[in-house]
Write a protein that holds these residues in place. Structure first.
Motif, PDB file in Angstrom:
ATOM      1  N   ILE A 275      36.941  37.001  39.174  1.00 58.29           N
ATOM      2  CA  ILE A 275      37.220  35.574  38.266  1.00 58.29           C
ATOM      3  C   ILE A 275      38.191  36.081  37.046  1.00 58.29           C
ATOM      4  O   ILE A 275      37.731  36.957  36.330  1.00 58.29           O
ATOM      5  N   VAL A 276      39.047  35.430  36.668  1.00 55.86           N
ATOM      6  CA  VAL A 276      39.859  35.428  35.573  1.00 55.86           C
ATOM      7  C   VAL A 276      39.704  34.042  34.791  1.00 55.86           C
ATOM      8  O   VAL A 276      40.856  33.180  35.000  1.00 55.86           O
ATOM      9  N   PRO A 277      38.896  33.835  33.698  1.00 59.63           N
ATOM     10  CA  PRO A 277      38.575  32.313  33.421  1.00 59.63           C
ATOM     11  C   PRO A 277      39.118  32.278  32.267  1.00 59.63           C
ATOM     12  O   PRO A 277      38.706  31.289  31.416  1.00 59.63           O
ATOM     13  N   TYR A 278      40.576  32.698  31.805  1.00 57.77           N
ATOM     14  CA  TYR A 278      41.060  32.460  30.760  1.00 57.77           C
ATOM     15  C   TYR A 278      41.197  30.801  30.315  1.00 57.77           C
ATOM     16  O   TYR A 278      41.581  30.108  31.081  1.00 57.77           O
ATOM     17  N   ALA A 279      40.713  30.780  28.963  1.00 60.73           N
ATOM     18  CA  ALA A 279      40.840  29.382  28.524  1.00 60.73           C
ATOM     19  C   ALA A 279      42.506  29.104  28.132  1.00 60.73           C
ATOM     20  O   ALA A 279      43.146  29.905  27.642  1.00 60.73           O
ATOM     21  N   LEU A 280      42.922  27.770  28.704  1.00 60.98           N
ATOM     22  CA  LEU A 280      44.336  27.546  28.319  1.00 60.98           C
ATOM     23  C   LEU A 280      44.519  26.938  26.975  1.00 60.98           C
ATOM     24  O   LEU A 280      44.965  25.811  26.711  1.00 60.98           O
ATOM     25  N   THR A 281      44.221  27.876  25.910  1.00 57.14           N
ATOM     26  CA  THR A 281      44.265  27.342  24.597  1.00 57.14           C
ATOM     27  C   THR A 281      45.536  27.915  24.010  1.00 57.14           C
ATOM     28  O   THR A 281      45.806  27.837  22.718  1.00 57.14           O
ATOM     29  N   ALA A 299      41.155  46.055  45.424  1.00 61.20           N
ATOM     30  CA  ALA A 299      39.841  45.927  46.080  1.00 61.20           C
ATOM     31  C   ALA A 299      39.504  44.962  47.221  1.00 61.20           C
ATOM     32  O   ALA A 299      38.481  44.774  47.802  1.00 61.20           O
ATOM     33  N   SER A 300      40.556  44.101  47.658  1.00 67.17           N
ATOM     34  CA  SER A 300      40.633  43.238  48.546  1.00 67.17           C
ATOM     35  C   SER A 300      39.714  41.798  48.166  1.00 67.17           C
ATOM     36  O   SER A 300      38.961  41.666  49.029  1.00 67.17           O
ATOM     37  N   LEU A 301      39.585  41.683  47.076  1.00 67.70           N
ATOM     38  CA  LEU A 301      38.599  40.803  46.524  1.00 67.70           C
ATOM     39  C   LEU A 301      39.648  39.503  46.138  1.00 67.70           C
ATOM     40  O   LEU A 301      40.695  39.316  45.603  1.00 67.70           O
ATOM     41  N   PRO A 302      38.985  38.202  46.792  1.00 73.97           N
ATOM     42  CA  PRO A 302      39.595  37.041  46.257  1.00 73.97           C
ATOM     43  C   PRO A 302      39.376  36.734  44.702  1.00 73.97           C
ATOM     44  O   PRO A 302      38.489  37.249  44.167  1.00 73.97           O
ATOM     45  N   CYS A 303      40.212  35.795  44.221  1.00 76.52           N
ATOM     46  CA  CYS A 303      40.135  35.666  42.889  1.00 76.52           C
ATOM     47  C   CYS A 303      40.027  34.271  42.571  1.00 76.52           C
ATOM     48  O   CYS A 303      40.865  33.383  42.978  1.00 76.52           O
ATOM     49  N   PHE A 304      39.101  33.843  41.624  1.00 75.88           N
ATOM     50  CA  PHE A 304      38.881  32.560  40.809  1.00 75.88           C
ATOM     51  C   PHE A 304      39.760  32.470  39.580  1.00 75.88           C
ATOM     52  O   PHE A 304      39.571  33.459  38.929  1.00 75.88           O
ATOM     53  N   VAL A 305      40.708  31.699  39.504  1.00 76.24           N
ATOM     54  CA  VAL A 305      41.221  31.520  38.250  1.00 76.24           C
ATOM     55  C   VAL A 305      41.591  30.122  37.701  1.00 76.24           C
ATOM     56  O   VAL A 305      41.343  29.154  38.442  1.00 76.24           O
ATOM     57  N   THR A 306      41.468  30.145  36.274  1.00 74.23           N
ATOM     58  CA  THR A 306      41.857  28.977  35.725  1.00 74.23           C
ATOM     59  C   THR A 306      43.108  28.222  35.996  1.00 74.23           C
ATOM     60  O   THR A 306      44.019  29.134  36.721  1.00 74.23           O
ATOM     61  N   PRO A 307      43.593  26.947  35.711  1.00 73.25           N
ATOM     62  CA  PRO A 307      44.783  26.463  36.396  1.00 73.25           C
ATOM     63  C   PRO A 307      45.984  26.794  35.456  1.00 73.25           C
ATOM     64  O   PRO A 307      46.828  25.935  35.094  1.00 73.25           O
ATOM     65  N   ALA A 308      46.107  28.076  35.020  1.00 69.91           N
ATOM     66  CA  ALA A 308      47.294  28.459  34.196  1.00 69.91           C
ATOM     67  C   ALA A 308      48.477  28.576  35.322  1.00 69.91           C
ATOM     68  O   ALA A 308      48.403  28.715  36.479  1.00 69.91           O
TER      69      ALA A 308
END
Length: 383
Positions: A275-281, A299-308
């Motif tokens: 997960i990359v939960p960066y705040a869009l501030t 690492a063949s990992l799917p990633c959850f990201v914020t809508p950047a």
């Protein structure tokens, strides 16, 4: 006239062992060049983990708690800068605004090619002040036009720099594509440390705990119970006391120390998603392509990201992850609704993203431009 071996200085403010962008630059230059001398230097920091490169470090321990510390740190910085000035340089790569000033002055003194690698959009970063922004703009207005080449981590950031500084050279994109060997996907350390059962899924965040990284929202999510069946692993440096207290009180969260870069892909492979939960501030987070995307891909990992804009474009184009809702209160339900089949498909796509030849091509452009600039100067100064 016989050319000497080109001498390249990579100058960073904080020189750290696990900085993937700096390490990758040294590897790119080493693999593309013959008979070149590479020196990595930092005003603060430790030895950069790059083979066959010399290292000059200034104040390695800026937080020493003795009354002489400020004086020793200043002496060490001055000593390091004197050593830099005594060497002959053909190309100098600056990695941040602080070192751009030093690099520009060294380049002028040595008739070297100045190259600026802006790791991010420094004018608008999380936690930045108006005073800092004004200072960065003055630095860029004065010194960017002196650069022979200019590199940035994303096309969005390149466009913003071009708008703000029309006198600067056009920016080339050098993505934060971390150099990893592909994971063997059989490392169980992370799952063991989380106490995860066969039916549990592990969500992992790794990297800095700096401002705007979304860690408070992520921890709050798991304090409220989190997505059912998921555990959270935080692979970071130490938190402050209050944050550490919250983590220790939540049995679904495990905090582990950062691992060496060469082990990172294998270690992360024990999770089920990143997960990359960066705040869009700030603009920098909106336009960033953090190295975490490549770390998870190796690492063949799917990633959850914020809508950047940059991160969300990547995961949609490659199918390598999922774009979280803008409201952190909705993250839990979104993650819980993601099926095992969707996670597996996105994991395979993440590895394809990591292996995409586009990132290798960007590296070749970087190496060829730096080496050509250094070679042209070494010919002029050859004996």
């Amino acid at each position: 006239m016989q050319a000497q071996s080109p001498s390249i200085l990579l100058l960073a403010y904080y020189l750290t062992r696990d900085d993937p962008r700096l390490s990758r630059q040294v590897r790119l230059l080493r693999s593309a060049g013959q008979e070149i001398q590479i020196t990595a230097a930092g005003i603060y920091g430790h030895r950069l983990a790059c083979a066959d490169s010399h290292v000059i470090v200034g104040a390695a321990s800026p937080r020493r708690r003795i009354w002489l510390a400020p004086f020793l740190a200043r002496w060490e910085r001055i000593s390091a800068l004197h050593r830099l000035n005594e060497r002959r340089w053909d190309a100098i790569i600056a990695s941040d605004p602080e070192t751009l000033i030093i690099a520009a002055n060294l380049a002028a003194r040595h008739n070297a090619a100045l190259i600026y690698d802006a790791h991010e959009f420094y004018e608008d970063v999380a936690g930045g002040s108006d005073g800092r922004t004004s200072w960065v703009r003055r630095v860029h207005e004065r010194y960017l036009p002196m650069a022979r080449h200019f590199f940035v981590p994303s096309a969005t950031i390149a466009a913003r720099y071009a708008h703000l500084y029309p006198g600067a050279p056009p920016a080339d994109v050098l993505a934060n594509a971390a150099a990893h060997r592909r994971s063997s996907n059989c490392d169980s350390r992370l799952r063991s440390q989380c106490g995860a059962s066969r039916s549990d899924r592990v969500l992992v965040y790794h990297g800095s705990i700096g401002a705007g990284r979304g860690l408070n929202e992520l921890i709050s999510l798991f304090e409220r119970g989190g997505p059912p069946g998921w555990k959270l692993a935080l692979v970071t440096s130490d938190f402050g006391f209050e944050m550490q207290r919250r983590i220790s009180a939540c049995r679904e969260i495990t905090h582990t120390s950062r691992v060496p870069h060469e082990e990172l892909a294998d270690y992360l492979s024990g999770a089920d998603a990143g997960i990359v939960p960066y705040a869009l501030t700030c603009f920098n987070h909106d336009a960033a392509l953090p190295n975490k995307l490549w770390d998870f891909g190796a690492a063949s990992l799917p990633c959850f990201v914020t809508p950047a804009r940059e991160m969300s474009t990547i995961v949609r184009v490659f199918g390598s992850g999922f774009v979280l809702p803008a409201d952190p209160a909705e993250w839990g339900a979104f993650i819980a609704s993601t099926s095992s089949e969707a996670l597996a498909a996105a994991g395979r796509a993440a590895l394809r993203f990591f292996s995409n030849s586009q990132w290798d091509e960007q590296g070749r452009v970087f190496a060829s431009k730096v080496l050509a600039a250094a070679a042209s100067l070494s010919v002029k100064t050859g004996v």
